[in-house]
Write a protein that holds these residues in place. Structure first.
Motif, PDB file in Angstrom:
ATOM      1  N   PHE B   4       0.891  -1.094  -0.116  1.00 12.88           N
ATOM      2  CA  PHE B   4      -0.071  -0.038  -0.096  1.00 12.88           C
ATOM      3  C   PHE B   4       0.705   1.305  -0.091  1.00 12.88           C
ATOM      4  CE2 PHE B   4      -3.459  -2.868   0.554  1.00 12.88           C
ATOM      5  CZ  PHE B   4      -3.226  -3.747   1.466  1.00 12.88           C
ATOM      6  N   TRP B   5       1.721   1.264  -0.833  1.00 17.96           N
ATOM      7  CA  TRP B   5       2.750   2.314  -0.765  1.00 17.96           C
ATOM      8  C   TRP B   5       1.964   3.695  -1.024  1.00 17.96           C
ATOM      9  CZ3 TRP B   5       6.953   4.645   0.418  1.00 17.96           C
ATOM     10  CH2 TRP B   5       7.579   5.730  -0.396  1.00 17.96           C
ATOM     11  N   TYR B   7      -1.017   4.574  -0.433  1.00 22.96           N
ATOM     12  CA  TYR B   7      -1.621   4.986   0.858  1.00 22.96           C
ATOM     13  C   TYR B   7      -0.885   5.797   1.883  1.00 22.96           C
ATOM     14  CZ  TYR B   7      -5.741   2.430  -0.768  1.00 22.96           C
ATOM     15  OH  TYR B   7      -6.634   1.842  -1.651  1.00 22.96           O
ATOM     16  N   PHE B   8       0.492   5.059   1.834  1.00 24.95           N
ATOM     17  CA  PHE B   8       1.342   5.755   2.986  1.00 24.95           C
ATOM     18  C   PHE B   8       1.961   6.946   2.726  1.00 24.95           C
ATOM     19  CE2 PHE B   8       4.799   5.534   5.624  1.00 24.95           C
ATOM     20  CZ  PHE B   8       5.943   6.248   5.092  1.00 24.95           C
ATOM     21  N   ALA B  10       0.352   9.155   0.693  1.00 30.51           N
ATOM     22  CA  ALA B  10      -0.799   9.936   0.513  1.00 30.51           C
ATOM     23  C   ALA B  10      -0.934  10.582   2.128  1.00 30.51           C
ATOM     24  CB  ALA B  10      -2.020   9.489   0.219  1.00 30.51           C
ATOM     25  N   VAL B  11      -0.856   9.626   3.055  1.00 28.09           N
ATOM     26  CA  VAL B  11      -1.100  10.050   4.572  1.00 28.09           C
ATOM     27  C   VAL B  11       0.056  11.020   4.812  1.00 28.09           C
ATOM     28  CG1 VAL B  11      -0.958   9.264   6.857  1.00 28.09           C
ATOM     29  CG2 VAL B  11      -2.341   8.272   5.179  1.00 28.09           C
ATOM     30  N   TYR B  12       1.422  10.610   4.511  1.00 31.70           N
ATOM     31  CA  TYR B  12       2.314  11.360   5.034  1.00 31.70           C
ATOM     32  C   TYR B  12       2.463  12.639   4.342  1.00 31.70           C
ATOM     33  CZ  TYR B  12       4.544   8.000   8.310  1.00 31.70           C
ATOM     34  OH  TYR B  12       4.743   7.214   9.213  1.00 31.70           O
ATOM     35  N   ILE B  14      -0.242  14.421   3.556  1.00 36.37           N
ATOM     36  CA  ILE B  14      -1.313  15.171   3.950  1.00 36.37           C
ATOM     37  C   ILE B  14      -0.826  15.457   5.405  1.00 36.37           C
ATOM     38  CG2 ILE B  14      -3.566  14.904   5.056  1.00 36.37           C
ATOM     39  CD1 ILE B  14      -4.484  12.911   2.726  1.00 36.37           C
ATOM     40  N   VAL B  15      -0.303  14.861   6.218  1.00 40.66           N
ATOM     41  CA  VAL B  15      -0.018  15.257   7.680  1.00 40.66           C
ATOM     42  C   VAL B  15       0.991  16.201   7.662  1.00 40.66           C
ATOM     43  CG1 VAL B  15       0.858  14.128   9.776  1.00 40.66           C
ATOM     44  CG2 VAL B  15      -0.987  12.962   8.657  1.00 40.66           C
ATOM     45  N   PHE B  16       2.263  15.993   6.944  1.00 43.20           N
ATOM     46  CA  PHE B  16       3.219  16.794   6.985  1.00 43.20           C
ATOM     47  C   PHE B  16       2.995  18.075   6.288  1.00 43.20           C
ATOM     48  CE2 PHE B  16       5.732  14.589  10.005  1.00 43.20           C
ATOM     49  CZ  PHE B  16       5.701  13.116   9.621  1.00 43.20           C
ATOM     50  N   ALA B  18       0.159  19.584   6.057  1.00 40.37           N
ATOM     51  CA  ALA B  18      -0.762  20.282   6.717  1.00 40.37           C
ATOM     52  C   ALA B  18       0.162  20.911   8.057  1.00 40.37           C
ATOM     53  CB  ALA B  18      -1.774  19.348   7.712  1.00 40.37           C
ATOM     54  N   ILE B  19       1.133  20.405   8.450  1.00 39.87           N
ATOM     55  CA  ILE B  19       1.884  20.979   9.459  1.00 39.87           C
ATOM     56  C   ILE B  19       2.620  21.976   8.889  1.00 39.87           C
ATOM     57  CG2 ILE B  19       3.951  20.613  11.113  1.00 39.87           C
ATOM     58  CD1 ILE B  19       2.611  17.750  11.443  1.00 39.87           C
ATOM     59  N   TRP B  22       0.404  24.981   8.122  1.00 42.16           N
ATOM     60  CA  TRP B  22       0.255  25.675   9.100  1.00 42.16           C
ATOM     61  C   TRP B  22       1.060  26.539   9.597  1.00 42.16           C
ATOM     62  CZ3 TRP B  22       1.633  26.636  14.155  1.00 42.16           C
ATOM     63  CH2 TRP B  22       0.757  27.020  15.014  1.00 42.16           C
ATOM     64  N   PHE B  23       2.359  26.160   9.429  1.00 46.30           N
ATOM     65  CA  PHE B  23       3.534  27.040   9.939  1.00 46.30           C
ATOM     66  C   PHE B  23       3.703  28.307   8.962  1.00 46.30           C
ATOM     67  CE2 PHE B  23       5.826  26.102  13.510  1.00 46.30           C
ATOM     68  CZ  PHE B  23       5.723  24.641  13.844  1.00 46.30           C
ATOM     69  N   GLN B  26       0.857  30.849   9.615  1.00 41.53           N
ATOM     70  CA  GLN B  26       0.941  31.609  10.823  1.00 41.53           C
ATOM     71  C   GLN B  26       2.025  32.756  10.290  1.00 41.53           C
ATOM     72  OE1 GLN B  26      -0.732  31.351  13.443  1.00 41.53           O
ATOM     73  NE2 GLN B  26      -1.782  29.825  12.596  1.00 41.53           N
TER      74      GLN B  26
END
Lengths: 211, 43, 223, 220
Positions: B4-5, B7-8, B10-12, B14-16, B18-19, B22-23, B26
């Motif tokens: 499931f390369w 999906y992995f 995609a998730v990373y 999205i998460v990083f 977003a972070i 966000w910075f 700001q």
């Protein structure tokens, strides 16, 4: 009796009361004047603990009003523009409720007598939603007469009164002053302020100046 | 069994994403507020 | 008021966290064993679970800030509460996005009514209400008190929601948090490391957000 | 002092009957909508009946609680309560119990039409059903009064109240549906005792939190 020290209150970061302080000793009457929107009503509502304020300390009968027990406010009565009564209830029911909330035994005959005295005897049993502005003002007077208070915060007592309403209000106010009660009133015209007030304070731009 | 390369990844992302996003947001907000503020003071 | 990253220690923290994050990703990609049937999908929860942990930690801080605001009445605590609520909602929405992505290959469909995801979703809805209340609650000073009380109510409701949802939705066996304790060290160590790094990242984000709110407040209040 | 406040709530309601009338009529409307929208055989409806019942109760609570705070705003009557030398947690308690009474009255009146319109038979032990409904009403009402204290003065209170209320009250609704479902099917107590515990925790926890927080919430 009442010492208000550096009260500050702001709405959406616009400060209405910057640093208001004044003291009021027993038996004295203070009149607060100021333009519309100067924060007179806000100040009275803060003292009556209806409205919260950001900074400041209020001592009523040298007990802290903000942190102390609610029962400290037993002798403090606030009467604002709106009669603060339930439109669905009749004058008698409203007064009985208001007195019970202040731990006062309210017997119907005394209430009826006060209502008659203020010319509201006939409509005593009708819901106050049908009362006119002047009748509501008299209802407030009856309420003030019935409760035993040491300090009365009265917000513009003379608005909406007809001729004999003003006479009734004058009589009641002078009688209270004679009895040595302490009052803090918001008024608009000057000679009434001079007539009643021992101390006249002028509130503008959030600060209190004595005239 | 395919791994499931996708999906992995995609998730990373999205998460990083977003972070980091966000910075950046700001930083831009801070920029706008400070410049706005400096403008009033220097007037 | 100067930029958050003008002062030395914040800059050091930022560099440190960037380094830690890169190390974390490298560590997860390289060192963690490949679970036989899940392959790469299993590595998702090295990020999914820490985000959930940071989200709930953040909502806990909103409650603490609310309580302190009532006790101290100090403006600062309201800013801490607002900052924590915003970052918490950011992480919780990340969890709600990555959760279904992880679930699609492993459980077959994206959304399963299982206890943890459902609790996160309900908490997310509560905080949608929280931000709506902050927008429409009235003048700013009153909204601060309402926000503080909502922060307390929301977190007090979390255990109740979790228990009721735990019995309502059947437990799915292969859930990361459930498996966590019974993991071989090969998986557990990188996971805890990732958890720690996310918490440190969260601390910096919180401080940064509080600083930005402070700057905005200074600008609004002076005008 | 609590009794005076409660008497006032019941008295104002008795005088205008705003809350009860609007609750009952709204409840009936929801029941009819359920009946129209699901003309499936009663055998299938039985599984949905508890859920439908509690959805109806939830919407009706929003209407009732909203009305109960609306008449406080006319003539600024709420300032009489706040400026009075009483503990403001009592106002919360009086709102909670009076709301609970109106909700229970409404449910008793709508009990028969609900079952009849959906053509399903009454639960086997009606007293047990009544007892649990009373407890569940208490739990719903405690959250509703607390949230309505917050949403009361907001500009968009009609929208804000349900949006704040529904997620917070979701555990109560889950438990209520489970309890009513198993009572309808006549299952033994052991099967649904956990849900009752959740309802009781909500009543205790939110009662305490509400009592302490209401002092901060009511100030203007």
């Amino acid at each position: 009796m009442l010492s208000v020290s550096n009260i500050s209150k702001s709405f959406n970061y616009r400060s209405v009361l910057k640093d208001v302080s004044f003291t009021l000793n027993a038996g004295e009457t203070v009149v607060i004047m100021g333009k519309n929107g100067a924060g007179k009503t806000t100040l009275l509502r803060i003292i009556a603990r209806i409205m919260a304020c950001e900074k400041g300390k209020i001592l009523f009968q040298n007990q802290n009003l903000f942190d102390g027990e609610p029962s400290i406010r037993k002798k403090l009565l606030y009467i604002g523009h709106a009669p603060a009564m339930y439109t669905a209830l009749s004058a008698i029911e409203n007064l009985t409720l208001a007195l019970n909330l202040r731990y006062i035994k309210a017997n119907a005959s005394k209430i009826l007598d006060r209502l008659n005295h203020f010319g509201l005897g006939m409509q005593a049993n009708d819901p106050i939603s049908i009362y006119s502005q002047g009748m509501l003002q008299r209802l407030k007077l009856a309420y003030a007469e019935l409760t035993d208070w040491d300090l009365l915060l009265f917000d513009e007592p003379f608005t909406g009164l007809d001729q004999d309403g003003v006479a009734l209000m004058d009589k009641a106010l002078t009688q209270w002053i004679k009895e040595g009660k302490t009052m803090c009133m918001v008024l608009h015209n000057m000679e009434r302020a001079k007539q009643y007030g021992d101390q006249i304070l002028y509130l503008n731009h959030g600060v209190m100046e004595s005239l | 069994m395919y791994n499931f390369w996708g999906y992995f990844l995609a998730v990373y992302l999205i998460v990083f994403g977003a972070i980091v996003g966000w910075f950046i947001i700001q930083f831009r907000m801070e920029n706008r507020y400070l410049n706005d503020n400096r403008y009033t003071q220097s007037e | 008021m100067q930029f958050f990253f003008h002062n030395k220690s914040n800059r050091v923290w930022l560099v440190l966290i960037i380094g830690l994050m890169l190390f974390n990703i490298w560590n997860i990609v390289v060192n963690t064993p490949m679970v036989p049937d899940q392959h790469w999908a299993q590595k998702i929860f090295y990020v999914h679970v820490p985000s959930a942990w940071v989200g709930f930690l953040s909502y806990f801080i909103v409650m603490v800030a609310g309580i302190m605001y009532f006790i101290k009445g100090d403006e600062h605590w309201d800013k801490v509460g607002l900052a924590a609520a915003e970052i918490g909602t950011l992480f919780i929405s990340l969890v709600l996005i990555t959760g279904p992505i992880w679930a699609t290959p492993i459980w077959g469909q994206p959304w399963i009514w299982e206890p943890r995801l459902t609790t996160t979703l309900i908490l997310f809805l509560i905080y949608i209400g929280y931000f709506m209340m902050r927008a429409f609650g009235g003048h700013a000073e009153r909204v601060k008190r309402y926000a503080a009380s909502l922060g307390i109510i929301a977190f007090v409701d979390v255990p109740i929601i979790f228990v009721s949802v735990k019995f309502w939705a059947p437990e799915i066996q292969s859930h990361p948090q459930v498996e966590m304790t019974s993991q071989p060290p090969g998986i557990l160590i990188p996971f805890l490391l990732s958890l720690g790094i996310f918490t440190v990242l969260y601390r910096l984000m919180l401080k940064y957000r509080i600083h930005v709110i402070q700057v905005n407040y200074k600008r609004v209040a002076d005008v | 002092m609590f009794l005076t406040l409660l008497k006032k709530e019941l008295f104002v309601e008795f005088r205008t009957r705003e809350i009860t009338i609007s609750m009952i009529v709204f409840g009936l409307a929801i029941i009819l909508t359920f009946a129209f929208s699901s003309n499936v055989s009663p055998v299938i409806i039985v599984n949905f009946a508890p859920g439908m019942f509690w959805i109806m109760v939830l919407f009706v609570t929003v209407i009732g609680v909203h009305r109960s705070f609306a008449y406080e705003k006319e003539f600024d009557a709420f300032s009489m309560l706040i400026s009075a030398p009483i503990d403001r947690g009592l106002i919360f308690l009086s709102k909670w119990i009076s709301g609970f009474i109106f909700l229970t009255i409404m449910e008793i009146l709508l009990f028969i039409p609900f079952y009849k319109f959906l053509m399903i038979d009454f639960p086997i032990q009606p007293w047990l059903a009544l007892g649990t409904t009373i407890l569940i009403n208490l739990a719903i009402m405690v959250v509703a009064s607390l949230v309505s204290g917050i949403a009361m003065r907001a500009r968009l209170s009609e929208v804000l109240l349900p949006i704040l209320l529904f997620p917070l009250v979701s555990p109560v609704i889950i438990s209520a549906t489970k309890i009513s479902g198993s009572i309808m099917r006549g299952e033994p107590y052991a099967l649904w005792d956990i849900w009752l515990l959740i309802i009781l925790t909500v009543i205790v926890v939110f009662g305490l939190v509400g009592y302490t927080l209401f002092d901060f919430i009511t100030e203007e």
